[in-house]
Design an enzyme around this catalytic site. Structure first.
Site, PDB file in Angstrom:
ATOM      1  N   SER A 166       0.858  -1.177   0.000  1.00 38.03           N
ATOM      2  CA  SER A 166       0.000   0.000   0.000  1.00 38.03           C
ATOM      3  C   SER A 166       0.896   1.230   0.000  1.00 38.03           C
ATOM      4  O   SER A 166       2.075   1.153   0.357  1.00 38.03           O
ATOM      5  CB  SER A 166      -0.878   0.011   1.261  1.00 38.03           C
ATOM      6  N   TYR A 178      -2.367  -0.892  10.353  1.00 36.82           N
ATOM      7  CA  TYR A 178      -2.242  -1.177   8.924  1.00 36.82           C
ATOM      8  C   TYR A 178      -0.861  -0.785   8.413  1.00 36.82           C
ATOM      9  O   TYR A 178      -0.205  -1.551   7.695  1.00 36.82           O
ATOM     10  CB  TYR A 178      -3.331  -0.414   8.171  1.00 36.82           C
TER      11      TYR A 178
END
EC number: 1.1.1.30
Length: 256
Positions: free
Chosen positions: A108, A121
């Site tokens: 990401s 995350y």
């Protein structure tokens, strides 16, 4: 997930292709992963020649500032995003290595730059980046290519969050907070952060084709890239600033 009969599985199964097979898999379970390895191995025409590609795409996310997030939540997110990637890669690597194939890990933009209220995350995706780099160095002399795909904001396309799920997470989070944290921050501050998170539900791109194209290139190109950046220009520029300029400067731009 296949056992929950989601639309994606139904659509794939409806193709009735002899070159396609969907299998239920929990990447947190070493036992299930090994079963899938055997299913794949038995499906290969010549297992000794290995398999070409592995794409580690399983992932979950959550939100919450560090003091709002339980240690259990950190562990749950890491178990899927980081250890799931490591577990899958280690299990399939002998087959990939024989074919001199490809490993594609979905990270990401938050694996390259930190963001408030997303530490569980970010930690896992930073870990995926480091794992991928180490693996790439090790596999280079063996002919295996390792690529990382770093999508930008695709929340609107993936339905990663909904207002309902955010409220459910927030309710549980507030109820489980230590009293000292609730007292020091206050409900007003907490609610403001949750409201900000809700604005993200409809944000980002609704077209996932740049991510799909990146994965396709990583699997099929003669010389795949080390990293792919399917993201809007705003996020690409922000990532360059946060990863290339001194922290004092990027902090001044994005935090202060």
């Amino acid at each position: 997930m296949k056992d929950k009969g989601h639309d994606g599985v139904k659509e794939l199964d409806s193709l009735n292709s002899d070159r396609l097979r969907t299998v239920q898999l929990n990447v947190c379970s070493s036992e299930e992963v090994e079963k899938v390895v055997e299913i794949v191995r038995s499906s290969l025409k010549d297992p000794e020649k290995g398999m070409w590609g592995l794409v580690n795409n399983a992932g979950i996310s959550t939100f919450g500032e560090v003091e709002f997030t339980s240690l259990e939540t950190y562990k749950q997110v890491a178990e899927v995003n980081l250890w799931g990637t490591v577990r899958m890669t280690k299990s399939f690597l002998p087959l990939i290595r024989r074919a001199k194939g490809r490993v594609v890990n979905i990270s990401s933009m938050l694996g390259r730059m930190a963001n408030p209220a997303r530490s569980p995350y970010c930690i896992t995706k930073f870990g995926v980046e480091a794992f991928s780099d180490c693996l790439r160095y090790e596999m280079y002399p063996l002919g295996v290519k390792v690529s990382v795909v770093e999508p930008g904001n695709f929340i609107a396309a993936t339905s990663l969050y909904s207002p309902e799920s955010i409220q459910a997470i927030a309710k549980k989070m507030w109820e489980e907070l230590p009293e000292v944290v609730r007292k020091d921050y206050g409900k007003k501050y907490f609610d403001e952060k949750i409201a900000k998170m809700e604005t993200y539900c409809s944000s980002g791109s609704t077209d996932t084709s740049p991510v799909i194209d990146a994965v396709t290139h990583a699997l099929t190109a003669t010389t795949p890239y080390t990293r792919y950046h399917p993201m809007d220009y705003y996020w690409w520029l922000r990532m360059q600033i946060m990863t290339h300029l001194p922290g004092a400067i990027s902090d001044m731009i994005y935090i202060r």
